[in-house]
Enzyme design. Structure first.
Site, short mmCIF file in Angstrom:
data_model
loop_
_atom_site.label_atom_id
_atom_site.label_comp_id
_atom_site.label_asym_id
_atom_site.label_seq_id
_atom_site.Cartn_x
_atom_site.Cartn_y
_atom_site.Cartn_z
N ASP A 96 0.85 -1.20 0.00
CA ASP A 96 0.00 0.00 0.00
C ASP A 96 0.88 1.25 0.00
O ASP A 96 2.11 1.17 0.09
CB ASP A 96 -0.97 -0.01 1.19
CG ASP A 96 -0.26 0.07 2.52
OD1 ASP A 96 0.85 -0.48 2.64
OD2 ASP A 96 -0.80 0.68 3.48
N GLU A 110 1.71 -10.18 0.47
CA GLU A 110 2.08 -8.77 0.39
C GLU A 110 3.58 -8.68 0.68
O GLU A 110 4.20 -9.65 1.12
CB GLU A 110 1.27 -7.94 1.40
CG GLU A 110 1.46 -6.44 1.22
CD GLU A 110 0.36 -5.57 1.86
OE1 GLU A 110 -0.65 -6.12 2.33
OE2 GLU A 110 0.54 -4.33 1.88
#
Ligand code: 9MR
Ligand code: 9MR
Length: 576
Positions: free
Chosen positions: A179, A552
């Site tokens: 992110d 991630e």
């Protein structure tokens, strides 16, 4: 009857093998030092008892027996080990067991040098507010991401001097993960781990360059890179009272787009005790480290120390301000949905900050706080439990009062790891218990490695270095998924990390040098379009972009592999 039993076994067994479609030979896919231990894991097959090492061209150079099959504690897999430690001839090889074979791996010197550099370079690719030029970023060159020069004070962080909507500047630093937000708590452990890597292996890092814009400026690249984030962290302190904002963030996550196209408002949110203590700890450590570069970085160490002290004083006056995003969203708008990094116990943050403040100043007042929490439990560190970071620092400065106590604690824990290897089906430290497999489990493996490196440095006993090496093997492929978890490396590599630039840049290969989170039976992304074929603790991993819970990448996972891989490279002569 016997025959039938055998058939049933074969059927049951094939099911298991099917489940482990991964390819039977699961091993470190990069290489082995010629005199170091060398092992591979082979998913058990009753018909296969032997393995061989062949040259890249197929000529047999070594033959061995597989160990007896051992059921894994962390899945339904049954695993044999192939030990080829006695084969020491440098070269390029494959391992063959039955009709399965590994990719090509190397036996020789410096076998982790490229991956060790790449994981440090991985941080460069996470830089926020500057363009990544082709000269340094190659195919992954991209425009600057969020400038963060116009960041709003979120209502949760409003003060009379800085009312809601006040614009501040908070540029730079690294994106946290897949992110595009920047979180102080997670930056804390990350930055500290990189500073610690330098502190523990200064000579090694003085030679290590990774082609970043600052390379060659007289400061080791690991510190150059760390400085990028440190300078951002400094902007996160409220100059009016010393408290530190929890994060610099959008209200909601950006789409899977490149970082320069997102234009959402950026905020700094509520100041909190955890963020402020983590900040104090990092700044105190930075003051010690950068104090060694007074000519290159005049005044920096002093600024860090002033910031650390100011933060510490704020925390003394605000010892209990926990970041609770849920509660915050009830009270303030806009609601914030990005990563919470909420932690409702700050004992370990106090301990860590006190240890760093003490190490930086020798002032007895910090000893009082250290003593208050000294008997808390030692666990490998994570963003929400940082006690070990304080312990490592008190050992590093070899404080006469505390060092014996922490030596016993660290070596005791390391002994537990060493002893667990023989009970692990893959012959690695990782997975001593199923609870090792959390969100970001690969950082658990790396941090276990760091603990073992600390034990090695305290004792000079090679068994700790050997055990640390088992987790290097784990991360590079000797695991139940068969993946090499660092992007850009291995014959079975991670191709689709949950990482916005990698998903959006139109380049087939993901940004290199990033550590995937790893198996996570929590599978919190299962209702977000993620299908797990395997769901057991050590197999719950999918290499798909959607999988933020298992695939991630994150700065706090990359930092411990920087430490571990480079420590192993720095210490490789011990296996000669
Ligand atoms: O992309 C986000 C990732 O960085 C976070 O770790 C994760 C958990 O907080 O959330 C991801 O964003 C997802 C969101 O939580 C739910 N909708 C899908 C988003 C993108 O996959
Ligand atoms: O690493 C974090 C993990 O321990 C938490 O369980 C998880 C859910 O809160 O969040 C992880 O951190 C994510 C952060 O919230 C947002 N950026 C991506 C991080 C890695 O997934």
């Amino acid at each position: 009857m016997k025959n039938m039993m055998r058939k049933m076994f074969v059927v049951a067994f094939s099911l298991v093998v099917c489940l482990a479609t991964y390819g039977q030979v699961e091993m470190n896919q990069l290489g082995f030092y010629d005199k170091a231990p060398k092992k591979a894991a082979v998913i058990a097959n009753p018909d296969v008892k032997e393995f061989k090492i062949v040259t890249a061209g197929g000529e047999e150079v070594f033959k061995g027996q597989l160990s007896e099959p051992m059921p894994s504690k962390n899945s339904s897999l049954t695993v044999c080990q192939a030990d080829f430690t006695n084969f020491t001839t440098p070269g390029e090889y494959r391992l063959v067991a039955g009709n399965q074979e590994s990719g090509v791996f190397t036996i020789g010197d410096n076998v982790f040098s490229d991956v060790a550099k790449a994981v440090l370079k991985g941080f460069y690719y996470q830089r926020v507010s500057e363009p990544l030029e082709e000269e340094h970023a190659g195919r992954w060159a991209r425009p600057a991401g969020h400038p963060d020069t116009q960041v709003e004070i979120h209502p949760s962080a409003a003060t009379p001097q800085r009312p809601a909507g006040t614009i501040i500047s908070s540029p730079g630093g690294w994106y946290d993960a897949g992110d595009y937000n920047k979180y102080i708590v997670n930056s804390g452990i990350t930055t500290a781990t990189l500073l610690s890597a330098y502190e523990d292996f200064p000579q090694y890092y003085q030679q290590l360059t990774v082609n970043i814009p600052e390379s060659g400026n007289g400061i080791p690249d690991i510190l150059n890179e760390t400085l990028c984030n440190l300078r951002w962290m400094l902007t996160m302190q409220d100059p009016n009272d010393g408290g530190v904002y929890h994060k610099c963030t959008n209200a909601g996550f950006d789409g899977m787009v490149m970082p320069d196209v997102t234009k959402d408002t950026r905020y700094v949110v509520q100041k909190g005790t955890a963020a402020t203590l983590d900040f104090a700890a990092v700044m105190a450590q930075a003051a010690r480290v950068f104090g060694q570069f007074p000519n290159e970085l005049p005044g920096l160490a002093d600024s860090c120390m002033v910031a650390a002290k100011y933060a510490w004083d704020w925390a003394l006056q605000n010892p209990n301000i926990m970041y609770n995003q849920f509660a915050m969203n009830r009270e303030f708008k806009p609601e914030v949905f990005t990563g919470a990094y909420g932690d409702n116990n700050v004992d370990d943050e106090w301990f860590w900050a006190a240890s760093e403040m003490y190490a930086a100043t020798s002032e007895p007042v910090y000893k009082i706080k250290i003593s208050e929490y000294i008997n808390d439990s030692l666990r490998v560190p994570s963003w929400d439990y940082v006690y070990a970071l304080g312990a490592y620092t008190l050992l590093r400065i070899n404080d006469p009062e505390f060092a014996p106590f922490f030596t016993e604690k660290v070596v005791g824990m390391a002994d537990g790891f060493v002893n667990s290897v023989s009970t692990n089906a893959f012959g690695v430290v990782m997975g001593q218990k199923p609870s090792d497999f959390v969100w970001g489990s690969n950082s658990e493996a790396a941090n276990q490695g760091i603990l073992l490196i600390n034990a090695y440095r305290l004792t000079n006993d090679m068994k700790y270095l050997d055990a640390a090496l088992t987790n290097v093997d784990y991360l590079l492929g000797r695991n139940a998924t068969g993946y090499c978890f660092v992007t850009g490396f291995g014959s079975k590599r991670v191709m689709f990390p949950h990482h916005r630039p990698s998903a959006a840049d139109g380049i087939d290969d993901p940004v290199p040098g990033l550590l995937s989170g790893g198996p996570n039976p929590g599978m919190q992304d299962r209702n977000d379009g993620c299908n797990y074929v395997f769901t057991e603790p050590e197999t719950a991993f999918v290499d798909v972009t959607a999988s933020y819970a298992s695939n991630e990448i994150a700065i706090n996972w990359n930092a411990p592999v920087v430490y571990l891989f480079n420590a192993i490279e720095a210490e490789q002569a011990n296996w000669k």
